[in-house]
Write a protein that holds these residues in place. Structure first.
Motif, PDB file in Angstrom:
ATOM      1  N   LEU A 120     -57.334  19.675 -54.324  1.00  0.00           N
ATOM      2  CA  LEU A 120     -57.318  20.892 -53.520  1.00  0.00           C
ATOM      3  C   LEU A 120     -58.720  21.484 -53.424  1.00  0.00           C
ATOM      4  CD1 LEU A 120     -54.090  22.642 -54.869  1.00  0.00           C
ATOM      5  CD2 LEU A 120     -54.316  21.164 -52.873  1.00  0.00           C
ATOM      6  N   ASP A 121     -59.090  21.914 -52.218  1.00  0.00           N
ATOM      7  CA  ASP A 121     -60.362  22.591 -51.972  1.00  0.00           C
ATOM      8  C   ASP A 121     -61.574  21.813 -52.496  1.00  0.00           C
ATOM      9  OD1 ASP A 121     -58.961  24.778 -50.870  1.00  0.00           O
ATOM     10  OD2 ASP A 121     -58.642  25.605 -52.878  1.00  0.00           O
ATOM     11  N   PRO A 122     -61.715  20.541 -52.131  1.00  0.00           N
ATOM     12  CA  PRO A 122     -62.888  19.783 -52.590  1.00  0.00           C
ATOM     13  C   PRO A 122     -64.154  20.246 -51.891  1.00  0.00           C
ATOM     14  CG  PRO A 122     -61.662  18.512 -50.981  1.00  0.00           C
ATOM     15  CD  PRO A 122     -60.855  19.752 -51.238  1.00  0.00           C
ATOM     16  N   LEU A 123     -65.290  20.179 -52.586  1.00  0.00           N
ATOM     17  CA  LEU A 123     -66.566  20.569 -51.998  1.00  0.00           C
ATOM     18  C   LEU A 123     -67.158  19.461 -51.135  1.00  0.00           C
ATOM     19  CD1 LEU A 123     -68.309  22.424 -54.961  1.00  0.00           C
ATOM     20  CD2 LEU A 123     -67.239  23.427 -52.926  1.00  0.00           C
ATOM     21  N   GLU A 124     -66.814  18.210 -51.434  1.00  0.00           N
ATOM     22  CA  GLU A 124     -67.405  17.088 -50.721  1.00  0.00           C
ATOM     23  C   GLU A 124     -66.491  15.876 -50.820  1.00  0.00           C
ATOM     24  OE1 GLU A 124     -71.098  16.103 -52.541  1.00  0.00           O
ATOM     25  OE2 GLU A 124     -70.312  16.304 -54.567  1.00  0.00           O
ATOM     26  N   PRO A 125     -66.662  14.899 -49.937  1.00  0.00           N
ATOM     27  CA  PRO A 125     -65.857  13.679 -50.013  1.00  0.00           C
ATOM     28  C   PRO A 125     -66.217  12.858 -51.250  1.00  0.00           C
ATOM     29  CG  PRO A 125     -67.572  13.466 -48.343  1.00  0.00           C
ATOM     30  CD  PRO A 125     -67.597  14.886 -48.789  1.00  0.00           C
ATOM     31  N   VAL A 126     -65.318  11.952 -51.632  1.00  0.00           N
ATOM     32  CA  VAL A 126     -65.579  11.117 -52.804  1.00  0.00           C
ATOM     33  C   VAL A 126     -66.583  10.014 -52.479  1.00  0.00           C
ATOM     34  CG1 VAL A 126     -63.329  11.580 -53.811  1.00  0.00           C
ATOM     35  CG2 VAL A 126     -63.600   9.614 -52.293  1.00  0.00           C
ATOM     36  N   ALA A 127     -66.723   9.688 -51.176  1.00  0.00           N
ATOM     37  CA  ALA A 127     -67.678   8.664 -50.770  1.00  0.00           C
ATOM     38  C   ALA A 127     -68.015   8.843 -49.299  1.00  0.00           C
ATOM     39  CB  ALA A 127     -67.130   7.261 -51.010  1.00  0.00           C
ATOM     40  N   VAL A 128     -69.207   8.401 -48.922  1.00  0.00           N
ATOM     41  CA  VAL A 128     -69.650   8.417 -47.535  1.00  0.00           C
ATOM     42  C   VAL A 128     -70.227   7.055 -47.200  1.00  0.00           C
ATOM     43  CG1 VAL A 128     -71.132   9.494 -45.814  1.00  0.00           C
ATOM     44  CG2 VAL A 128     -70.159  10.886 -47.643  1.00  0.00           C
ATOM     45  N   LEU A 129     -69.752   6.463 -46.115  1.00  0.00           N
ATOM     46  CA  LEU A 129     -70.235   5.157 -45.672  1.00  0.00           C
ATOM     47  C   LEU A 129     -71.208   5.366 -44.522  1.00  0.00           C
ATOM     48  CD1 LEU A 129     -66.772   3.329 -45.584  1.00  0.00           C
ATOM     49  CD2 LEU A 129     -68.279   3.732 -47.543  1.00  0.00           C
ATOM     50  N   GLY A 130     -72.470   5.035 -44.757  1.00  0.00           N
ATOM     51  CA  GLY A 130     -73.494   5.224 -43.736  1.00  0.00           C
ATOM     52  C   GLY A 130     -73.923   6.671 -43.622  1.00  0.00           C
ATOM     53  N   GLY A 131     -74.488   7.028 -42.458  1.00  0.00           N
ATOM     54  CA  GLY A 131     -74.943   8.385 -42.225  1.00  0.00           C
ATOM     55  C   GLY A 131     -76.261   8.687 -42.909  1.00  0.00           C
ATOM     56  N   GLU A 132     -76.585   9.971 -42.964  1.00  0.00           N
ATOM     57  CA  GLU A 132     -77.803  10.420 -43.624  1.00  0.00           C
ATOM     58  C   GLU A 132     -77.622  10.436 -45.133  1.00  0.00           C
ATOM     59  OE1 GLU A 132     -80.275  13.498 -41.015  1.00  0.00           O
ATOM     60  OE2 GLU A 132     -78.284  14.223 -41.461  1.00  0.00           O
ATOM     61  N   GLU A 133     -78.735  10.547 -45.837  1.00  0.00           N
ATOM     62  CA  GLU A 133     -78.656  10.754 -47.278  1.00  0.00           C
ATOM     63  C   GLU A 133     -77.839  12.007 -47.517  1.00  0.00           C
ATOM     64  OE1 GLU A 133     -79.567   8.713 -49.563  1.00  0.00           O
ATOM     65  OE2 GLU A 133     -80.409   7.318 -48.089  1.00  0.00           O
ATOM     66  N   ARG A 134     -76.872  11.907 -48.415  1.00  0.00           N
ATOM     67  CA  ARG A 134     -75.853  12.939 -48.527  1.00  0.00           C
ATOM     68  C   ARG A 134     -76.381  14.225 -49.143  1.00  0.00           C
ATOM     69  NH1 ARG A 134     -71.839  13.683 -45.270  1.00  0.00           N
ATOM     70  NH2 ARG A 134     -70.271  15.038 -46.146  1.00  0.00           N
ATOM     71  N   VAL A 135     -75.894  15.361 -48.581  1.00  0.00           N
ATOM     72  CA  VAL A 135     -76.211  16.669 -49.151  1.00  0.00           C
ATOM     73  C   VAL A 135     -75.268  16.946 -50.313  1.00  0.00           C
ATOM     74  CG1 VAL A 135     -77.023  17.549 -46.952  1.00  0.00           C
ATOM     75  CG2 VAL A 135     -74.625  17.865 -47.568  1.00  0.00           C
ATOM     76  N   THR A 136     -75.579  17.980 -51.082  1.00  0.00           N
ATOM     77  CA  THR A 136     -74.728  18.360 -52.202  1.00  0.00           C
ATOM     78  C   THR A 136     -73.465  19.025 -51.697  1.00  0.00           C
ATOM     79  OG1 THR A 136     -75.725  20.549 -52.390  1.00  0.00           O
ATOM     80  CG2 THR A 136     -76.770  18.751 -53.619  1.00  0.00           C
ATOM     81  N   GLY A 137     -72.486  19.189 -52.600  1.00  0.00           N
ATOM     82  CA  GLY A 137     -71.240  19.823 -52.218  1.00  0.00           C
ATOM     83  C   GLY A 137     -71.441  21.238 -51.700  1.00  0.00           C
ATOM     84  N   GLU A 138     -72.352  21.988 -52.346  1.00  0.00           N
ATOM     85  CA  GLU A 138     -72.609  23.359 -51.902  1.00  0.00           C
ATOM     86  C   GLU A 138     -73.215  23.379 -50.504  1.00  0.00           C
ATOM     87  OE1 GLU A 138     -73.400  22.068 -54.757  1.00  0.00           O
ATOM     88  OE2 GLU A 138     -72.214  23.209 -56.221  1.00  0.00           O
ATOM     89  N   GLU A 139     -74.151  22.435 -50.240  1.00  0.00           N
ATOM     90  CA  GLU A 139     -74.771  22.386 -48.921  1.00  0.00           C
ATOM     91  C   GLU A 139     -73.764  21.968 -47.861  1.00  0.00           C
ATOM     92  OE1 GLU A 139     -77.830  19.688 -49.987  1.00  0.00           O
ATOM     93  OE2 GLU A 139     -79.382  21.230 -49.996  1.00  0.00           O
TER      94      GLU A 139
END
Length: 205
Positions: free
Chosen positions: A69-88
């Motif tokens: 419930l209410d996650p800050l970010e996904p558990v994984a990202v395939l591709g895209g930009e370098e990932r931001v933090t959950g807060e961002e």
């Protein structure tokens, strides 16, 4: 959904005994979703789970844990930009909620894409039930990509289509066989163990 200019992914629960369907919780997404596919394989760990992969106007695939419930970010990202933090991630969603969305912002070029990333919107996806660590995605960049969920890296890219890829699907009996469809009015059939397509058929629409 896209209610009040806020992009959300809603998780429904159906109580069969009472024939009751209701929203259990939802996820805030920074970009309008275009496609999704359910999977029970947790990226990087390989553990059984209850997850959904989401494709958006961004050149990436986000994998969310549906049991959190209410996650800050996904558990994984395939591709895209370098990932931001959950807060961002949450901050970008709230800024979008306050300012509203624009089509020009949706197509803003992304810098520092990860190796193997799509370069345009992800329009379709499929997860292989027979080969659970494999997920395939099709994009407006005209490519089809095969992802290894154990490493979250792209392991193969096909560039046989001449227009946006709008459909990808694994064979339910033979998990190495993949069909792809595009706005170029062709369907291609291939073996994901090979880098070349096997056969294609033209369509009238």
């Amino acid at each position: 959904s896209d209610e009040d200019d806020v992009n959300t992914l809603e998780v429904y629960v159906y109580e069969e005994e009472h024939e009751n369907l209701y929203i259990h919780h939802d996820f805030l997404l920074p970009v309008f979703p275009l496609c999704l596919t359910w999977l029970d394989y947790t990226p990087l760990t390989g553990r059984d789970g209850n997850l959904v992969a989401v494709g958006t106007f961004r050149p990436e695939v986000e994998v969310w844990n549906l049991d959190i419930l209410d996650p800050l970010e996904p558990v994984a990202v395939l591709g895209g930009e370098e990932r931001v933090t959950g807060e961002e991630h949450t901050e970008s969603v709230m800024k979008k909620k306050n300012k509203g969305k624009s089509r020009s912002a949706r197509k803003k070029p992304m810098a520092n894409l990860r190796p193997g990333s799509h370069t345009d919107s992800v329009m379709c996806m499929d997860w292989s039930k027979g080969n659970r660590s494999s997920l395939v995605s099709g994009s407006a960049d005209r490519t089809v990509k095969l992802w290894d969920l154990n490493t979250c890296h792209c392991v193969n890219t096909w560039e046989h289509h001449k227009d946006k890829v709008q459909s990808v699907q694994f064979n339910p009996v033979e998990p190495t066989v993949l069909a792809t469809g595009s706005f170029d009015k062709t369907v291609w059939l291939m073996d994901i163990r090979q880098s070349t397509s096997v056969a294609s058929w033209p369509l009238t629409a």
